[in-house]
Design a protein around this motif. Structure first.
Motif, PDB file in Angstrom:
ATOM      1  N   ARG A 292     -11.809   2.400 -64.986  1.00  0.00           N
ATOM      2  CA  ARG A 292     -12.300   3.360 -63.951  1.00  0.00           C
ATOM      3  C   ARG A 292     -13.591   3.682 -64.596  1.00  0.00           C
ATOM      4  O   ARG A 292     -13.777   4.317 -65.731  1.00  0.00           O
ATOM      5  CB  ARG A 292     -11.381   4.391 -63.725  1.00  0.00           C
ATOM      6  CG  ARG A 292     -12.020   5.475 -63.171  1.00  0.00           C
ATOM      7  CD  ARG A 292     -10.746   6.407 -62.459  1.00  0.00           C
ATOM      8  NE  ARG A 292     -10.358   7.404 -63.815  1.00  0.00           N
ATOM      9  CZ  ARG A 292      -9.435   8.390 -63.824  1.00  0.00           C
ATOM     10  NH1 ARG A 292      -9.071   8.728 -62.434  1.00  0.00           N
ATOM     11  NH2 ARG A 292      -9.122   9.057 -64.715  1.00  0.00           N
ATOM     12  N   VAL A 293     -14.546   4.091 -63.822  1.00  0.00           N
ATOM     13  CA  VAL A 293     -15.888   4.437 -64.235  1.00  0.00           C
ATOM     14  C   VAL A 293     -16.108   5.745 -63.776  1.00  0.00           C
ATOM     15  O   VAL A 293     -16.081   5.870 -62.439  1.00  0.00           O
ATOM     16  CB  VAL A 293     -17.081   3.348 -63.788  1.00  0.00           C
ATOM     17  CG1 VAL A 293     -18.337   4.024 -64.135  1.00  0.00           C
ATOM     18  CG2 VAL A 293     -16.849   1.996 -64.587  1.00  0.00           C
ATOM     19  N   ALA A 294     -16.346   6.688 -64.537  1.00  0.00           N
ATOM     20  CA  ALA A 294     -16.886   7.972 -63.957  1.00  0.00           C
ATOM     21  C   ALA A 294     -18.191   8.019 -63.718  1.00  0.00           C
ATOM     22  O   ALA A 294     -19.163   7.716 -64.384  1.00  0.00           O
ATOM     23  CB  ALA A 294     -16.564   9.116 -65.292  1.00  0.00           C
ATOM     24  N   GLN A 295     -18.734   8.508 -62.294  1.00  0.00           N
ATOM     25  CA  GLN A 295     -20.337   8.696 -62.106  1.00  0.00           C
ATOM     26  C   GLN A 295     -20.256  10.190 -61.986  1.00  0.00           C
ATOM     27  O   GLN A 295     -19.914  10.663 -61.020  1.00  0.00           O
ATOM     28  CB  GLN A 295     -20.149   7.802 -60.808  1.00  0.00           C
ATOM     29  CG  GLN A 295     -20.080   6.409 -60.872  1.00  0.00           C
ATOM     30  CD  GLN A 295     -20.513   5.663 -59.654  1.00  0.00           C
ATOM     31  OE1 GLN A 295     -20.659   5.991 -58.721  1.00  0.00           O
ATOM     32  NE2 GLN A 295     -20.443   4.286 -59.855  1.00  0.00           N
ATOM     33  N   LEU A 296     -20.932  10.742 -62.936  1.00  0.00           N
ATOM     34  CA  LEU A 296     -21.056  12.203 -62.670  1.00  0.00           C
ATOM     35  C   LEU A 296     -22.600  12.464 -62.241  1.00  0.00           C
ATOM     36  O   LEU A 296     -23.516  11.802 -62.323  1.00  0.00           O
ATOM     37  CB  LEU A 296     -21.124  12.538 -64.196  1.00  0.00           C
ATOM     38  CG  LEU A 296     -19.951  12.279 -65.031  1.00  0.00           C
ATOM     39  CD1 LEU A 296     -20.031  12.996 -66.298  1.00  0.00           C
ATOM     40  CD2 LEU A 296     -18.667  12.831 -64.324  1.00  0.00           C
ATOM     41  N   ARG A 297     -22.555  13.592 -61.352  1.00  0.00           N
ATOM     42  CA  ARG A 297     -23.425  14.278 -60.793  1.00  0.00           C
ATOM     43  C   ARG A 297     -24.487  15.017 -61.687  1.00  0.00           C
ATOM     44  O   ARG A 297     -23.850  15.969 -62.236  1.00  0.00           O
ATOM     45  CB  ARG A 297     -23.036  14.868 -59.553  1.00  0.00           C
ATOM     46  CG  ARG A 297     -22.821  13.828 -58.460  1.00  0.00           C
ATOM     47  CD  ARG A 297     -21.266  14.309 -58.109  1.00  0.00           C
ATOM     48  NE  ARG A 297     -20.731  13.086 -57.180  1.00  0.00           N
ATOM     49  CZ  ARG A 297     -19.839  12.265 -57.857  1.00  0.00           C
ATOM     50  NH1 ARG A 297     -19.476  12.292 -58.898  1.00  0.00           N
ATOM     51  NH2 ARG A 297     -19.461  11.506 -57.018  1.00  0.00           N
ATOM     52  N   VAL A 298     -25.612  14.870 -61.964  1.00  0.00           N
ATOM     53  CA  VAL A 298     -26.403  15.686 -62.693  1.00  0.00           C
ATOM     54  C   VAL A 298     -26.787  16.840 -61.822  1.00  0.00           C
ATOM     55  O   VAL A 298     -27.145  16.965 -60.833  1.00  0.00           O
ATOM     56  CB  VAL A 298     -27.533  14.993 -63.251  1.00  0.00           C
ATOM     57  CG1 VAL A 298     -28.556  15.726 -64.056  1.00  0.00           C
ATOM     58  CG2 VAL A 298     -27.375  13.658 -64.005  1.00  0.00           C
ATOM     59  N   ARG A 299     -26.687  17.964 -62.703  1.00  0.00           N
ATOM     60  CA  ARG A 299     -26.953  19.370 -61.975  1.00  0.00           C
ATOM     61  C   ARG A 299     -28.521  19.737 -62.191  1.00  0.00           C
ATOM     62  O   ARG A 299     -29.220  19.543 -63.171  1.00  0.00           O
ATOM     63  CB  ARG A 299     -26.256  20.602 -62.932  1.00  0.00           C
ATOM     64  CG  ARG A 299     -24.735  20.516 -62.815  1.00  0.00           C
ATOM     65  CD  ARG A 299     -24.108  20.658 -61.251  1.00  0.00           C
ATOM     66  NE  ARG A 299     -24.463  21.891 -60.788  1.00  0.00           N
ATOM     67  CZ  ARG A 299     -23.490  22.995 -60.753  1.00  0.00           C
ATOM     68  NH1 ARG A 299     -22.403  23.084 -61.117  1.00  0.00           N
ATOM     69  NH2 ARG A 299     -24.048  24.170 -60.053  1.00  0.00           N
ATOM     70  N   THR A 300     -29.137  20.362 -61.377  1.00  0.00           N
ATOM     71  CA  THR A 300     -30.410  20.517 -61.199  1.00  0.00           C
ATOM     72  C   THR A 300     -30.518  21.992 -60.799  1.00  0.00           C
ATOM     73  O   THR A 300     -30.046  22.444 -59.796  1.00  0.00           O
ATOM     74  CB  THR A 300     -31.387  19.691 -60.314  1.00  0.00           C
ATOM     75  OG1 THR A 300     -30.904  19.816 -58.973  1.00  0.00           O
ATOM     76  CG2 THR A 300     -31.239  18.254 -60.580  1.00  0.00           C
ATOM     77  N   GLY A 301     -31.195  22.707 -61.716  1.00  0.00           N
ATOM     78  CA  GLY A 301     -31.653  24.147 -61.677  1.00  0.00           C
ATOM     79  C   GLY A 301     -30.484  24.909 -61.114  1.00  0.00           C
ATOM     80  O   GLY A 301     -29.566  25.108 -61.731  1.00  0.00           O
ATOM     81  N   ASP A 302     -31.033  25.903 -59.968  1.00  0.00           N
ATOM     82  CA  ASP A 302     -29.991  26.618 -59.346  1.00  0.00           C
ATOM     83  C   ASP A 302     -29.229  26.233 -58.348  1.00  0.00           C
ATOM     84  O   ASP A 302     -28.429  26.728 -57.394  1.00  0.00           O
ATOM     85  CB  ASP A 302     -30.452  28.021 -59.055  1.00  0.00           C
ATOM     86  CG  ASP A 302     -31.143  28.822 -60.120  1.00  0.00           C
ATOM     87  OD1 ASP A 302     -30.552  28.771 -61.358  1.00  0.00           O
ATOM     88  OD2 ASP A 302     -32.202  29.321 -59.883  1.00  0.00           O
ATOM     89  N   HIS A 303     -28.988  25.033 -58.323  1.00  0.00           N
ATOM     90  CA  HIS A 303     -28.217  24.219 -57.118  1.00  0.00           C
ATOM     91  C   HIS A 303     -26.634  24.540 -57.152  1.00  0.00           C
ATOM     92  O   HIS A 303     -26.082  24.161 -58.054  1.00  0.00           O
ATOM     93  CB  HIS A 303     -28.344  22.747 -57.343  1.00  0.00           C
ATOM     94  CG  HIS A 303     -27.760  21.994 -56.207  1.00  0.00           C
ATOM     95  ND1 HIS A 303     -28.482  21.998 -54.908  1.00  0.00           N
ATOM     96  CD2 HIS A 303     -26.639  21.126 -55.827  1.00  0.00           C
ATOM     97  CE1 HIS A 303     -27.709  21.084 -54.158  1.00  0.00           C
ATOM     98  NE2 HIS A 303     -26.504  20.839 -54.650  1.00  0.00           N
ATOM     99  N   ALA A 304     -26.430  25.287 -56.119  1.00  0.00           N
ATOM    100  CA  ALA A 304     -25.084  25.889 -56.166  1.00  0.00           C
ATOM    101  C   ALA A 304     -23.987  24.848 -55.510  1.00  0.00           C
ATOM    102  O   ALA A 304     -24.355  24.152 -54.606  1.00  0.00           O
ATOM    103  CB  ALA A 304     -25.025  27.219 -55.344  1.00  0.00           C
ATOM    104  N   LEU A 305     -23.061  24.664 -56.132  1.00  0.00           N
ATOM    105  CA  LEU A 305     -21.962  23.687 -55.344  1.00  0.00           C
ATOM    106  C   LEU A 305     -20.732  24.467 -55.194  1.00  0.00           C
ATOM    107  O   LEU A 305     -20.694  25.810 -55.542  1.00  0.00           O
ATOM    108  CB  LEU A 305     -21.645  22.576 -56.487  1.00  0.00           C
ATOM    109  CG  LEU A 305     -22.778  21.767 -56.602  1.00  0.00           C
ATOM    110  CD1 LEU A 305     -22.447  20.810 -57.942  1.00  0.00           C
ATOM    111  CD2 LEU A 305     -23.361  20.893 -55.354  1.00  0.00           C
ATOM    112  N   SER A 306     -19.779  23.942 -54.413  1.00  0.00           N
ATOM    113  CA  SER A 306     -18.584  24.507 -54.162  1.00  0.00           C
ATOM    114  C   SER A 306     -17.252  23.503 -54.102  1.00  0.00           C
ATOM    115  O   SER A 306     -17.379  22.691 -53.554  1.00  0.00           O
ATOM    116  CB  SER A 306     -18.554  25.286 -52.910  1.00  0.00           C
ATOM    117  OG  SER A 306     -17.463  26.093 -52.446  1.00  0.00           O
ATOM    118  N   ALA A 307     -16.034  23.875 -54.767  1.00  0.00           N
ATOM    119  CA  ALA A 307     -15.077  22.923 -54.735  1.00  0.00           C
ATOM    120  C   ALA A 307     -13.827  23.862 -54.847  1.00  0.00           C
ATOM    121  O   ALA A 307     -13.975  25.011 -55.741  1.00  0.00           O
ATOM    122  CB  ALA A 307     -15.053  21.888 -55.612  1.00  0.00           C
TER     123      ALA A 307
END
Length: 159
Positions: A1-16
């Motif tokens: 399994r390969v992890a594909q991580l998302r790079v965070r940029t600045g103040d980009h708000a995410l939600s989970a």
């Protein structure tokens, strides 16, 4: 399994949803041969975190798989709000590790037990995901004898 991580940029708000991700992951693991052998104790709160949902599932997946792999009979999962952060804790009743062994966890490719399947990347992947998302990971001995993994992640900011 390969992890594909998302790079965070600045103040980009995410939600989970942390509790939904934990419940879904446990439901999947319960259907595995190993997961069916274990008692899963869940105590969750409705919590939303500032993290990409896919990264959260990857994080939870590698940690829960590790707990299930080493548990003798049970895995305990809790999550709760902690001010501006959210925490979830996994504890198993497996053989546990010494403090010295715990200190070496997460070194890429280093495995403490070569007799079981795995790559030794799980804790390292979890730490990378948390580094990208301002989270922390603390590993200690659980009251049940195995390992206790405590993860802290920023809570999502309500808009």
């Amino acid at each position: 399994r390969v992890a594909q991580l998302r790079v965070r940029t600045g103040d980009h708000a995410l939600s989970a949803s942390l509790d939904e991700a934990l419940l879904r992951s446990v439901a999947v693991l319960r259907r595995t041969v190993r997961g069916e052998e274990l008692f899963w104790k869940l105590d969750t709160e409705n919590i939303t975190v500032d993290m990409d949902p896919h990264d959260l599932m990857e994080l939870i997946g590698v940690l829960l798989e590790n707990a299930a792999k080493w548990a003798r009979t049970e895995v305990r999962v809790t999550c709760r709000g902690a001010g501006e952060r959210a925490e979830f804790e996994l504890a198993d009743d497996g053989p546990g590790l010494t403090d010295a062994e715990i200190a070496t966890l997460g070194q890429r490719g280093k495995r403490l037990d070569e007799t079981r399947s795995g790559t030794g990347f799980g804790i390292a992947i979890a730490r990378e995901i948390l580094n990208l998302n301002n989270g922390t990971l603390a590993i200690s001995r659980a009251e049940t004898g195995g390992l206790r993994v405590l993860v802290s992640i920023p809570a999502a900011q309500i808009q």
